[in-house]
Scaffold this motif. Structure first.
Motif, mmCIF file in Angstrom:
data_model
loop_
_atom_site.group_PDB
_atom_site.id
_atom_site.type_symbol
_atom_site.label_atom_id
_atom_site.label_comp_id
_atom_site.label_asym_id
_atom_site.label_seq_id
_atom_site.Cartn_x
_atom_site.Cartn_y
_atom_site.Cartn_z
ATOM 1 N N HIS A 1 24.308 -41.288 7.333
ATOM 2 C CA HIS A 1 23.105 -41.657 6.671
ATOM 3 C C HIS A 1 21.645 -40.841 7.008
ATOM 4 C CE1 HIS A 1 19.949 -43.892 4.298
ATOM 5 N NE2 HIS A 1 19.470 -44.152 5.658
ATOM 6 N N LEU A 2 21.703 -40.810 8.412
ATOM 7 C CA LEU A 2 20.505 -40.001 9.049
ATOM 8 C C LEU A 2 20.936 -38.429 8.947
ATOM 9 C CD1 LEU A 2 20.526 -41.585 12.497
ATOM 10 C CD2 LEU A 2 18.976 -41.625 10.768
ATOM 11 N N ARG A 3 22.220 -37.857 8.779
ATOM 12 C CA ARG A 3 22.442 -36.700 8.411
ATOM 13 C C ARG A 3 22.005 -36.337 6.727
ATOM 14 N NH1 ARG A 3 28.245 -34.473 6.567
ATOM 15 N NH2 ARG A 3 27.370 -34.966 4.717
ATOM 16 N N GLU A 4 22.455 -37.344 5.977
ATOM 17 C CA GLU A 4 22.020 -37.299 4.444
ATOM 18 C C GLU A 4 20.465 -37.189 4.328
ATOM 19 O OE1 GLU A 4 24.198 -36.872 1.616
ATOM 20 O OE2 GLU A 4 25.452 -36.023 3.393
ATOM 21 N N ARG A 5 19.873 -37.896 5.168
ATOM 22 C CA ARG A 5 18.375 -37.938 5.160
ATOM 23 C C ARG A 5 17.606 -36.906 5.539
ATOM 24 N NH1 ARG A 5 15.573 -42.493 2.833
ATOM 25 N NH2 ARG A 5 14.082 -41.730 4.181
ATOM 26 N N GLY A 6 18.379 -35.730 6.083
ATOM 27 C CA GLY A 6 17.798 -34.298 6.354
ATOM 28 C C GLY A 6 17.192 -34.457 7.746
ATOM 29 N N TYR A 7 17.823 -35.115 8.663
ATOM 30 C CA TYR A 7 17.392 -35.031 10.112
ATOM 31 C C TYR A 7 18.163 -33.707 10.842
ATOM 32 C CZ TYR A 7 15.162 -39.663 10.220
ATOM 33 O OH TYR A 7 14.426 -40.953 9.896
ATOM 34 N N MET A 8 17.263 -33.155 11.501
ATOM 35 C CA MET A 8 17.849 -31.754 11.973
ATOM 36 C C MET A 8 18.568 -32.089 13.399
ATOM 37 S SD MET A 8 16.992 -29.878 9.595
ATOM 38 C CE MET A 8 17.497 -28.471 10.406
ATOM 39 N N ARG A 9 18.009 -33.160 14.040
ATOM 40 C CA ARG A 9 18.969 -33.629 15.320
ATOM 41 C C ARG A 9 18.758 -35.005 15.554
ATOM 42 N NH1 ARG A 9 18.473 -30.199 20.041
ATOM 43 N NH2 ARG A 9 18.123 -28.590 18.653
ATOM 44 N N ILE A 10 19.727 -35.359 16.053
ATOM 45 C CA ILE A 10 20.103 -36.843 16.467
ATOM 46 C C ILE A 10 20.114 -37.191 17.980
ATOM 47 C CG2 ILE A 10 21.498 -38.903 16.211
ATOM 48 C CD1 ILE A 10 22.383 -37.744 13.381
ATOM 49 N N VAL A 11 19.703 -37.982 18.394
ATOM 50 C CA VAL A 11 19.508 -38.476 19.826
ATOM 51 C C VAL A 11 19.897 -39.683 20.015
ATOM 52 C CG1 VAL A 11 18.198 -38.654 22.035
ATOM 53 C CG2 VAL A 11 17.679 -36.574 20.588
ATOM 54 N N VAL A 12 20.881 -39.989 20.673
ATOM 55 C CA VAL A 12 21.506 -41.507 20.702
ATOM 56 C C VAL A 12 20.970 -42.141 22.361
ATOM 57 C CG1 VAL A 12 23.500 -43.032 20.950
ATOM 58 C CG2 VAL A 12 23.523 -40.998 19.482
ATOM 59 N N VAL A 13 20.117 -42.900 22.021
ATOM 60 C CA VAL A 13 19.526 -43.534 23.389
ATOM 61 C C VAL A 13 20.377 -45.039 23.459
ATOM 62 C CG1 VAL A 13 17.509 -44.603 24.545
ATOM 63 C CG2 VAL A 13 17.283 -42.468 23.268
ATOM 64 N N ALA A 14 20.969 -45.315 24.474
ATOM 65 C CA ALA A 14 21.849 -46.505 24.701
ATOM 66 C C ALA A 14 21.628 -46.934 26.063
ATOM 67 C CB ALA A 14 23.175 -46.232 24.117
ATOM 68 N N HIS A 15 22.062 -48.399 26.269
ATOM 69 C CA HIS A 15 21.999 -48.919 27.644
ATOM 70 C C HIS A 15 23.057 -49.886 27.459
ATOM 71 C CE1 HIS A 15 20.830 -50.894 31.076
ATOM 72 N NE2 HIS A 15 20.676 -52.024 30.382
ATOM 73 N N SER A 16 23.969 -50.001 28.761
ATOM 74 C CA SER A 16 24.903 -50.927 28.944
ATOM 75 C C SER A 16 26.151 -50.691 27.952
ATOM 76 C CB SER A 16 24.278 -52.384 29.091
ATOM 77 O OG SER A 16 25.330 -53.196 29.565
ATOM 78 N N GLN A 17 26.550 -51.671 27.341
ATOM 79 C CA GLN A 17 27.555 -52.081 26.307
ATOM 80 C C GLN A 17 27.196 -50.587 25.182
ATOM 81 O OE1 GLN A 17 28.699 -55.492 24.794
ATOM 82 N NE2 GLN A 17 30.648 -54.668 24.012
ATOM 83 N N GLY A 18 25.927 -50.646 24.653
ATOM 84 C CA GLY A 18 25.817 -49.581 23.749
ATOM 85 C C GLY A 18 26.268 -48.146 24.128
ATOM 86 N N THR A 19 25.976 -47.857 25.403
ATOM 87 C CA THR A 19 26.364 -46.460 26.038
ATOM 88 C C THR A 19 28.154 -46.393 25.918
ATOM 89 O OG1 THR A 19 24.592 -46.706 27.702
ATOM 90 C CG2 THR A 19 26.481 -45.178 28.095
#
Length: 90
Positions: free
Chosen positions: A48-66
């Motif tokens: 979805h983020l790619r389709e919305r035209g975002y040029m870069r994606i940064v994943v910020v996660a903690h603990s189990q999200g990582t």
């Protein structure tokens, strides 16, 4: 009473974490593991983020999200599905 509440509060945090990890790795009898549903939602968000035209994606996660993020990205990279999902988005 306050001591019980404090102790129970700390115990509850630990139990919640243990149950979250157990749920993530569980292989239920209905063959619909929570990990597959989590991966599906995460991949849909990336698409979805790619389709919305975002040029870069940064994943910020903690603990189990990582752990979830690393597992999904490693799986997609290993199966050569990451470029199909993200295109040229770094």
């Amino acid at each position: 009473m306050a001591e019980f509440t404090q102790t129970f509060g700390k115990l509850r945090v630990a139990l919640d974490a243990i149950l979250d990890v157990d749920n993530y790795f569980r292989d239920p009898l209905d063959r619909r593991p929570p990990r597959a549903r989590i991966f599906s939602r995460f991949a849909a968000l990336l698409w979805h983020l790619r389709e919305r035209g975002y040029m870069r994606i940064v994943v910020v996660a903690h603990s189990q999200g990582t752990v979830i993020s690393a597992d999904l990205l490693r799986y997609l990279q290993r199966d050569r599905r990451l470029p199909a999902l993200l295109g040229d988005v770094p």
